[in-house]
Design a protein around this motif. Structure first.
Motif, PDB file in Angstrom:
ATOM      1  N   GLU A   1      19.522   1.014 -14.586  1.00 35.60           N
ATOM      2  CA  GLU A   1      18.989   0.026 -15.606  1.00 35.60           C
ATOM      3  C   GLU A   1      17.502  -0.387 -15.448  1.00 35.60           C
ATOM      4  O   GLU A   1      16.873  -1.247 -16.286  1.00 35.60           O
ATOM      5  N   ARG A   2      17.136  -0.361 -14.310  1.00 36.55           N
ATOM      6  CA  ARG A   2      15.608  -0.610 -13.880  1.00 36.55           C
ATOM      7  C   ARG A   2      14.772   0.173 -14.640  1.00 36.55           C
ATOM      8  O   ARG A   2      14.740   1.168 -14.867  1.00 36.55           O
ATOM      9  N   PRO A   3      13.671  -0.507 -14.912  1.00 32.68           N
ATOM     10  CA  PRO A   3      12.424   0.331 -15.429  1.00 32.68           C
ATOM     11  C   PRO A   3      11.881   1.432 -14.460  1.00 32.68           C
ATOM     12  O   PRO A   3      12.362   1.441 -13.216  1.00 32.68           O
ATOM     13  N   ARG A   4      11.395   2.386 -14.842  1.00 32.06           N
ATOM     14  CA  ARG A   4      11.211   3.547 -14.195  1.00 32.06           C
ATOM     15  C   ARG A   4      10.050   3.493 -13.026  1.00 32.06           C
ATOM     16  O   ARG A   4       9.425   2.287 -13.192  1.00 32.06           O
ATOM     17  N   GLY A   5       9.927   4.016 -11.860  1.00 31.43           N
ATOM     18  CA  GLY A   5       9.235   3.652 -10.841  1.00 31.43           C
ATOM     19  C   GLY A   5       7.819   3.166 -11.001  1.00 31.43           C
ATOM     20  O   GLY A   5       7.454   1.866 -10.507  1.00 31.43           O
ATOM     21  N   SER A   6       6.830   4.076 -11.285  1.00 35.47           N
ATOM     22  CA  SER A   6       5.649   3.636 -11.328  1.00 35.47           C
ATOM     23  C   SER A   6       5.484   2.535 -12.524  1.00 35.47           C
ATOM     24  O   SER A   6       4.151   1.858 -12.445  1.00 35.47           O
ATOM     25  N   ASP A   7       6.497   2.303 -13.562  1.00 39.37           N
ATOM     26  CA  ASP A   7       6.108   0.824 -14.167  1.00 39.37           C
ATOM     27  C   ASP A   7       6.714  -0.274 -13.612  1.00 39.37           C
ATOM     28  O   ASP A   7       6.280  -1.532 -13.886  1.00 39.37           O
ATOM     29  N   ARG A   8       7.404  -0.116 -12.717  1.00 38.60           N
ATOM     30  CA  ARG A   8       8.044  -0.999 -11.870  1.00 38.60           C
ATOM     31  C   ARG A   8       7.370  -1.650 -10.873  1.00 38.60           C
ATOM     32  O   ARG A   8       7.395  -2.920 -10.523  1.00 38.60           O
ATOM     33  N   MET A   9       6.589  -0.952 -10.201  1.00 37.09           N
ATOM     34  CA  MET A   9       6.001  -1.085  -9.105  1.00 37.09           C
ATOM     35  C   MET A   9       4.619  -1.674  -9.083  1.00 37.09           C
ATOM     36  O   MET A   9       3.960  -1.632  -9.982  1.00 37.09           O
ATOM     37  N   GLY A  10       3.977  -2.320  -8.058  1.00 37.21           N
ATOM     38  CA  GLY A  10       2.884  -2.928  -8.314  1.00 37.21           C
ATOM     39  C   GLY A  10       1.769  -1.989  -8.226  1.00 37.21           C
ATOM     40  O   GLY A  10       1.843  -0.940  -7.669  1.00 37.21           O
ATOM     41  N   CYS A  11       0.481  -2.253  -8.462  1.00 35.19           N
ATOM     42  CA  CYS A  11      -0.687  -1.350  -8.656  1.00 35.19           C
ATOM     43  C   CYS A  11      -0.920  -0.521  -7.477  1.00 35.19           C
ATOM     44  O   CYS A  11      -1.203   0.425  -7.352  1.00 35.19           O
ATOM     45  N   ALA A  12      -1.040  -1.323  -6.494  1.00 34.52           N
ATOM     46  CA  ALA A  12      -1.286  -0.960  -4.947  1.00 34.52           C
ATOM     47  C   ALA A  12      -0.046   0.168  -4.579  1.00 34.52           C
ATOM     48  O   ALA A  12      -0.315   1.093  -3.781  1.00 34.52           O
ATOM     49  N   ASN A  13       0.977  -0.410  -4.774  1.00 29.36           N
ATOM     50  CA  ASN A  13       2.391   0.891  -4.625  1.00 29.36           C
ATOM     51  C   ASN A  13       2.035   2.194  -5.225  1.00 29.36           C
ATOM     52  O   ASN A  13       2.206   3.047  -4.511  1.00 29.36           O
ATOM     53  N   VAL A  14       1.773   1.893  -6.506  1.00 28.25           N
ATOM     54  CA  VAL A  14       1.515   3.091  -7.293  1.00 28.25           C
ATOM     55  C   VAL A  14       0.379   3.899  -6.588  1.00 28.25           C
ATOM     56  O   VAL A  14       0.642   5.102  -6.580  1.00 28.25           O
ATOM     57  N   ALA A  15      -0.556   3.197  -6.571  1.00 28.62           N
ATOM     58  CA  ALA A  15      -1.904   3.886  -6.080  1.00 28.62           C
ATOM     59  C   ALA A  15      -1.660   4.776  -4.587  1.00 28.62           C
ATOM     60  O   ALA A  15      -1.949   5.740  -4.406  1.00 28.62           O
TER      61      ALA A  15
END
Length: 604
Positions: free
Chosen positions: A32-46
């Protein structure tokens, strides 16, 4: 379906109701969570996409395209895993063709039991399974993936990857095999040379020549041991592309099957077919794996590993379940060590597809179990062929290509499966009967007790074992020394059996999945260091192993048996078991590991 299959499945479902329900609640919450890159902080995604090409970054972040995490057990120590070196490039390319991305999330260790057999490294082998599960979790806990591809084949690697993946049960997952090596020196000829060497009839150069002719190229070893049993079980669970198990690593069809695995995992990420591994692996799937193991006389190691796999999905199984299923499951295959054929000949005669089709037809498999393939379990009863740039699946002939290797359910090798449960005053153990001659299913002989496999090998070399006896090799359980395989004992015992002596092995350790014709009651539980009954056995005690009746007993009067003290591990051997060649790092696992029948799990 056969009533026994249904009854065992329902029994497992009822027993597992609480643990399975709790597991599925966790899976659903993760879904049920949002997908990874939407859920994570910008630094995490980067950080997650920093090393990826710009187009891949765009697809993951802006286009929200499916992103596949690859967990690989590649190394070039294992012949079976060496071909995985090039798989990530193929996977990335195929993902790009379908507008998706793929990233190697992490690697897991993969020990070659053939290298460590009979050596101290084998004491880390069983525990490497849970280490692999931990490595899988570390890879997937980057938590940016929409699906996962799992690259592993050999003994502990597949169970470890599967245990790890089931702890990320919200992800759609597909296993990607690499295939067997081409046939070399036959397994029978190899074993003959090993027995000659054990008798001093040939020297080390001749033995090395034979071993090198048997194990000679990339791919899995060609006997039907734990690695190849893994592949059959994954087919029966619907976790492979159908028919992917036994295609050579360098065949054109192998790359096509790897590309199909990418398309398959992308297919089950879509809303219409969304199927995470935590829901796919249910009671029906686990029973299908157990039945396939029994129908093919597969590795005894899976009476440990699949208990742990099931537990990872909140499902509780035990050896009684295996035993009851065995009574209802026909033996349909004879592959070395249960016969003379290797897995390439098995594949040519019909292979896993033939066996699965027959088991479906005789009501031994759950046809409605979920699979990664859109055709359901029926798709696994067909065979893939390369056609143009793609793959087409075709029906197998009604009859086996060689009925000395694989048979129909109406004319099985045996009406019951290849593994049996033994119980008695020595505890609970299992025996693989599919390769044992009928006249060796019952052995009654005096015990000779050994505390290490080296002690037994030394006694054989001294000529002290030329008689009827039952070798009791104790202090080999998971808490004592990690429960190594004792395959090095097979050649001398086979030599003695060949001379006409009645011999058997009883141990709280394991045997290789390749072990065969010598009767061996293994995985005896409780193990000796936890007070198991094998600790009371003394040399000279009459031991009766009866695979027909399913019993294992010491014929000692009750008063004498009750009065005996348990043998204990001496300080020198305890120190050896705990130190050197990395043993110290696994001390925590030895202290916390559960029994063999509980899956030798270290993570509960």
């Amino acid at each position: 379906m056969k009533p026994v299959i249904v009854e065992v499945t329902e029994r497992i479902r009822e027993r597992s109701a609480a643990t399975r329900s709790a597991y599925l609640l966790r899976v659903d919450a993760a879904i049920e969570r949002p997908r990874g890159s939407d859920r994570m902080g910008c630094a995490n995604v980067a950080h997650a996409v920093a090393a990826l090409p710009a187009n891949d970054k765009l697809r993951i972040v802006a286009e929200r395209a499916p992103h596949i995490g690859v967990v690989t057990a590649y190394n070039d120590m294992l012949s079976a895993h060496q071909p995985y070196e090039r798989f990530p490039d193929v996977i990335r390319d195929e993902a790009h063709r379908h507008g998706a991305t793929a990233q190697v999330a992490g690697g897991v260790p993969a020990m070659c039991d053939g290298v460590t057999q009979g050596l101290p490294g084998m004491e880390l082998s069983l525990f490497s399974r849970d280490n692999i599960a931990l490595g899988t979790a570390i890879a997937l806990t980057h938590d940016v993936f929409d699906a996962a591809l799992l690259l592993g084949i050999c003994d502990k690697i597949v169970p470890g990857l599967l245990i790890g993946a089931l702890h990320f049960g919200h992800l759609p997952c597909v296993f990607v095999p690499g295939g067997p090596m081409s046939s070399g020196l036959s397994n029978n000829e190899k074993s003959k040379v090993r027995e000659q060497y054990a008798q001093g009839l040939v020297g080390r150069p001749q033995l090395l020549d034979a071993e090198s002719a048997a194990y000679h190229g990339p791919g899995t070893c060609t006997f039907y041991g734990t690695a190849n049993s893994n592949q059959v079980l994954l087919e029966a669970m619907g976790l492979h592309v159908p028919g992917a198990a036994f295609v050579h690593p360098h065949a054109q069809l192998r790359e096509s099957l790897t590309r199909e695995a990418v398309r398959t995992v992308l297919g089950i990420t879509r809303k219409q077919r969304f199927m995470p591994i935590g829901r796919m692996v249910d009671e029906r799937s686990i029973v299908n794996a157990m039945v396939a193991l029994l129908a093919t006389g597969g590795s005894t190691n899976h009476l440990i590993h699949w208990v742990a796999v099931a537990r990872a999905a909140g499902i509780l199984i035990d050896w009684n379940d295996f035993s009851d299923l065995s009574h209802a499951t026909p033996l349909l295959a004879r592959v070395y060590p249960n016969g003379s054929a290797d897995v390439n000949q098995f594949q040519a005669a019909g292979g896993p597809g033939f066996v699965i089709r027959e088991l479906l037809g005789c009501g031994c498999l759950h046809a409605d179990a979920a699979t990664v393939a859109p055709g359901g379990m029926a798709a696994y009863g067909r065979v893939p062929q390369r056609e143009g740039d793609g793959i087409a699946w075709h029906d197998l002939p009604a009859q086996s290509g060689d009925d000395s290797i694989v048979r129909t359910a109406t004319k099985p090798f045996s009406d019951s499966g290849g593994l049996k449960l033994l119980t008695g005053n020595l505890g609970r153990s299992v025996i693989k009967v599919s390769a044992v001659p009928d006249d060796r299913h019952v052995i009654e002989a005096p015990a000779i007790v050994f505390d290490t496999q080296e002690d037994m090998l030394a006694a054989f070399k001294r000529g002290e074992l030329e008689r009827d006896f039952v070798a009791v090799v104790r202090f080999q359980g998971p808490r004592a020394n990690g429960m190594p395989e004792l395959h090095k004992l097979t050649p001398p015992l086979a030599v003695l059996q060949g001379k006409g002596f009645k011999v058997a092995l009883v141990t709280d350790g394991r045997m290789s999945g390749a072990s065969g014709k010598v009767p061996a009651a293994i995985h005896v539980s409780p193990e000796v260091v936890t007070g198991g009954p094998l600790a009371k056995v003394r040399s000279g005690d009459l031991i009766r192993l009866d695979a027909n009746a399913g019993t294992l007993d010491a014929r000692v009067d009750d008063a004498t048996w009750a009065a005996r003290e348990n043998a204990t591990l001496d300080d020198a051997q305890r120190d050896t078991n705990a130190h050197g060649l990395g043993r110290e790092l696994f001390g925590g696992m030895r202290r916390t590991v559960l029994s063999a029948e509980e899956g030798a799990v270290t993570w509960l």
